[in-house]
Every structure is written in structure tokens, then in C-alpha cells.
Design a protein around this motif. Structure first.
Motif, mmCIF file in Angstrom:
data_model
loop_
_atom_site.group_PDB
_atom_site.id
_atom_site.type_symbol
_atom_site.label_atom_id
_atom_site.label_comp_id
_atom_site.label_asym_id
_atom_site.label_seq_id
_atom_site.Cartn_x
_atom_site.Cartn_y
_atom_site.Cartn_z
ATOM 1 N N ALA A 46 0.845 -1.191 0.000
ATOM 2 C CA ALA A 46 0.000 0.000 0.000
ATOM 3 C C ALA A 46 0.885 1.247 0.000
ATOM 4 O O ALA A 46 1.824 1.361 0.795
ATOM 5 C CB ALA A 46 -0.921 -0.008 1.218
ATOM 6 N N LEU A 47 0.572 2.184 -0.898
ATOM 7 C CA LEU A 47 1.394 3.374 -1.040
ATOM 8 C C LEU A 47 0.506 4.613 -1.006
ATOM 9 O O LEU A 47 -0.514 4.678 -1.713
ATOM 10 C CB LEU A 47 2.175 3.333 -2.357
ATOM 11 N N THR A 48 0.877 5.580 -0.187
ATOM 12 C CA THR A 48 0.155 6.842 -0.105
ATOM 13 C C THR A 48 1.101 7.991 -0.423
ATOM 14 O O THR A 48 2.329 7.814 -0.461
ATOM 15 C CB THR A 48 -0.422 7.057 1.308
ATOM 16 N N MET A 204 2.205 17.489 -6.790
ATOM 17 C CA MET A 204 1.408 17.895 -7.956
ATOM 18 C C MET A 204 0.646 16.708 -8.543
ATOM 19 O O MET A 204 -0.534 16.810 -8.883
ATOM 20 C CB MET A 204 2.315 18.495 -9.032
ATOM 21 N N VAL A 205 1.350 15.569 -8.660
ATOM 22 C CA VAL A 205 0.698 14.372 -9.202
ATOM 23 C C VAL A 205 -0.429 13.940 -8.274
ATOM 24 O O VAL A 205 -1.531 13.583 -8.718
ATOM 25 C CB VAL A 205 1.720 13.233 -9.380
ATOM 26 N N ASP A 210 -4.554 9.354 -8.154
ATOM 27 C CA ASP A 210 -4.194 8.447 -7.066
ATOM 28 C C ASP A 210 -2.688 8.196 -7.163
ATOM 29 O O ASP A 210 -2.164 7.878 -8.235
ATOM 30 C CB ASP A 210 -4.972 7.141 -7.224
ATOM 31 N N ILE A 211 -1.980 8.336 -6.059
ATOM 32 C CA ILE A 211 -0.522 8.218 -6.105
ATOM 33 C C ILE A 211 -0.082 6.826 -6.531
ATOM 34 O O ILE A 211 1.033 6.646 -7.032
ATOM 35 C CB ILE A 211 0.092 8.600 -4.730
ATOM 36 N N VAL A 229 -0.233 5.794 -14.864
ATOM 37 C CA VAL A 229 -0.851 4.706 -15.619
ATOM 38 C C VAL A 229 -2.290 4.555 -15.156
ATOM 39 O O VAL A 229 -2.547 4.274 -13.985
ATOM 40 C CB VAL A 229 -0.087 3.387 -15.426
ATOM 41 N N ILE A 230 -3.215 4.745 -16.083
ATOM 42 C CA ILE A 230 -4.641 4.607 -15.787
ATOM 43 C C ILE A 230 -5.242 3.606 -16.765
ATOM 44 O O ILE A 230 -5.154 3.790 -17.983
ATOM 45 C CB ILE A 230 -5.364 5.962 -15.901
#
Length: 307
Positions: A46-48, A204-205, A210-211, A229-230
């Protein structure tokens, strides 16, 4: 207009002359075909935004890093500074010691070989790519293939059946070398205060995405760019003091590297690489068989004349 026998002879000799560099370029291209698929995976950890900023500030307190990449397949954050790259475990936050993973090492080896062979022989890669296009054109000039269940029949039918891919791959490679397809810098990309620090770029991103969609932030062509990437589709932004500014897709690079889609792009490139290896292998086999057959005929005639 050149006759078919002359075209066929040119086709065979160009293949023979460039066989070895083409084999290396195509084989390394097959390896690199899968890089977007593996590099674009989300990390299992999990990354925030807070966690990512904490890792950047902890391991780059001086702000010397100029790039970061989130390598989902290894659950790693890679911080890059001039002459150095640091790989950080996303779970523990510790710097990983030792050699990179086998897959990362394979990609790291394959890319410079694909682009320059050895001893900085990029000119030979370009010449081989041009030769590949010439071979395709010669194949077209020789006319429609015959549907025969022979090695030669399969060689020509395969080339004609996937002709757009046969031409597109070397053509986009040459376009990349010539700098075609690069989008101009967006307004404000070069001005106002110099390079944006990584921590500001991450923020900014995070304001727009979502990070966990973040793939990389790095400099290319004198400007800082962020890739997210989406739905398996990479989107690239210029990171400026004014914020993120979307960049037009560099279609020659996207098609050549398979970055237009992280599943279908790599698979399409893998198919093209396997096709090229098959065409090269069958072409050389046909040439070798023909050469050996002609030598056997000459020996038989010489033996008959002596008798």
C-alpha cells in the motif's frame, strides 16, 4: 524495373550481410517487449502520498535526486541522482543492498545492446534497421506470395500477412532516432525558477491522481516529466512551476516500445519480434539450402565431366 530474380538476389544478400546485427537487435527487442508490462504493474505494498514523500525526504534530504520510479514488480522505489541510483524497499523503507533483481538486470543489459550493440555501434543498428525496411520493400516488389506448404511459402505468407507490423516496427525506430514525434515543450515548461523538486512534483501528481497510479518522474529532453498509468494506458505530463501539463503522445516511441497500452502493446511487440526472428531464420535457412544444393550440383557436373 528490376526483374524478380535480381530482387530476390538483393533480398538474400542484404539478409546475409546484416544477419548478425539484426539477430541481436531483434532478440534484445523481444526481451524489451515485456518491459512496459512488468514495469507498469502497481506495487503490492500500500502506497500513499505521505509515505512516498517520507521515503523521498528520508533518502534524499539534500534534494539531489532528479528522478524516481516506482517498480511495482519488485515493490521498490528507485531514486536517481547524477551517477547513482538508489533502490528502496517500499515495505520496510530500507535501501536494498546488492545487485538488482534478475529481471531488472536483464532489461538493463538489453536496452543499450538493442540501441548501440557494442562499442557504441549505434550506426550499425540504424543501418540494420534501414536494411530491414529495404527487405520489406523488396519483398513487396517481388509480388504476391504463393500459398505453398514449404519453408519459402510460409516465409512469404507470414511476411505479407503481418506486413503493417513488419514495416511499422523499423520505421518507428528510425523516427525515434530522427527525433520525430517529440511534442514541443508546453508553455511555461522552461521558465520560472528552474527544476521542480521531486517532493513538489509528487505533490502535484497527488492533487490530480491516485498516487498508486504514478509510474515515474524523470527528466527527458531538458524537462521534467511525470508518467501515470490509468487502465493500463500511460499518460505523460510536463511538470512545471505552473503545475502538470499534459503532453501529446509520442506515437513513434509509444508504438516502437509498446507503451501505448501496458498489455496489448507489449504483446504486439513480442509477436513482431517472434515474426522477425522467424523470417530471419527461415530466410537464412532457404539461402543455406540453396547454396548447398548449387554446390552439390556443381560437384556432380564436375564429376560427370571428369568421367
Amino acid at each position: 524495373m528490376l526483374s524478380k530474380p535480381i530482387l530476390l538476389r538483393l533480398h538474400r544478400w542484404i539478409t546475409f550481410v546484416f544477419a548478425l546485427p539484426l539477430l541481436v537487435v531483434i532478440a534484445t527487442g523481444l526481451i524489451l517487449s515485456f518491459e512496459p508490462m512488468t514495469e507498469g504493474r502497481r506495487p503490492a505494498v500500500a502506497l500513499t502520498e505521505a509515505r512516498l514523500l517520507e521515503l523521498v525526504r528520508t533518502h534524499d534530504p539534500q534534494g539531489a535526486a532528479v528522478s524516481l520510479a516506482i517498480r511495482g514488480r519488485d515493490d521498490a522505489l528507485v531514486l536517481g541522482s547524477p551517477g547513482r541510483a538508489m533502490e528502496i524497499d517500499l515495505a520496510s523503507g530500507a535501501v536494498r543492498a546488492g545487485e538488482p533483481s534478475a529481471l531488472a538486470a536483464l532489461y538493463r543489459w538489453a536496452r543499450p545492446v538493442h540501441e548501440h550493440l557494442i562499442f557504441d555501434m549505434g550506426w550499425l543498428v540504424i543501418a540494420s534497421t534501414v536494411a530491414l525496411l529495404v527487405l520489406a520493400v523488396l519483398g513487396l516488389l517481388m509480388g504476391w506470395p504463393r500459398l505453398r506448404n514449404t519453408l519459402g511459402g510460409w516465409h512469404t505468407v507470414s511476411a505479407w500477412g503481418l506486413l503493417p507490423l513488419v514495416i511499422l516496427s523499423p520505421l518507428t525506430g528510425l523516427m525515434i532516432v530522427m527525433g520525430l514525434g517529440n511534442s514541443p515543450p508546453p508553455q511555461g515548461a522552461q521558465g520560472g525558477g528552474g527544476r521542480v523538486p521531486l517532493v513538489e512534483a509528487v505533490a502535484m501528481v497527488a492533487r490530480q491522481h491516485d498516487i498508486t497510479d504514478l509510474s515515474s518522474i524523470r527528466s527527458r529532453g531538458g524537462r521534467m516529466m511525470a508518467r501515470v498509468v490509468i487502465d493500463d494506458r500511460p499518460i505523460t505530463y510536463a511538470v512545471t512551476r505552473a503545475g502538470l501539463q499534459p503532453l501529446a503522445t509520442n506515437w513513434p516511441r509509444a508504438l516502437h516500445e509498446g507503451n501505448w497500452h501496458l498489455t496489448w502493446g507489449p504483446l504486439a511487440n513480442a509477436v513482431v519480434s517472434v515474426l522477425f526472428l522467424g523470417l530471419l531464420g527461415t530466410g537464412l535457412t532457404i539461402w543455406l539450402r540453396r547454396t548447398l544444393r548449387q554446390r552439390a550440383i556443381r560437384r556432380e557436373r564436375l564429376a560427370t565431366a571428369r568421367a
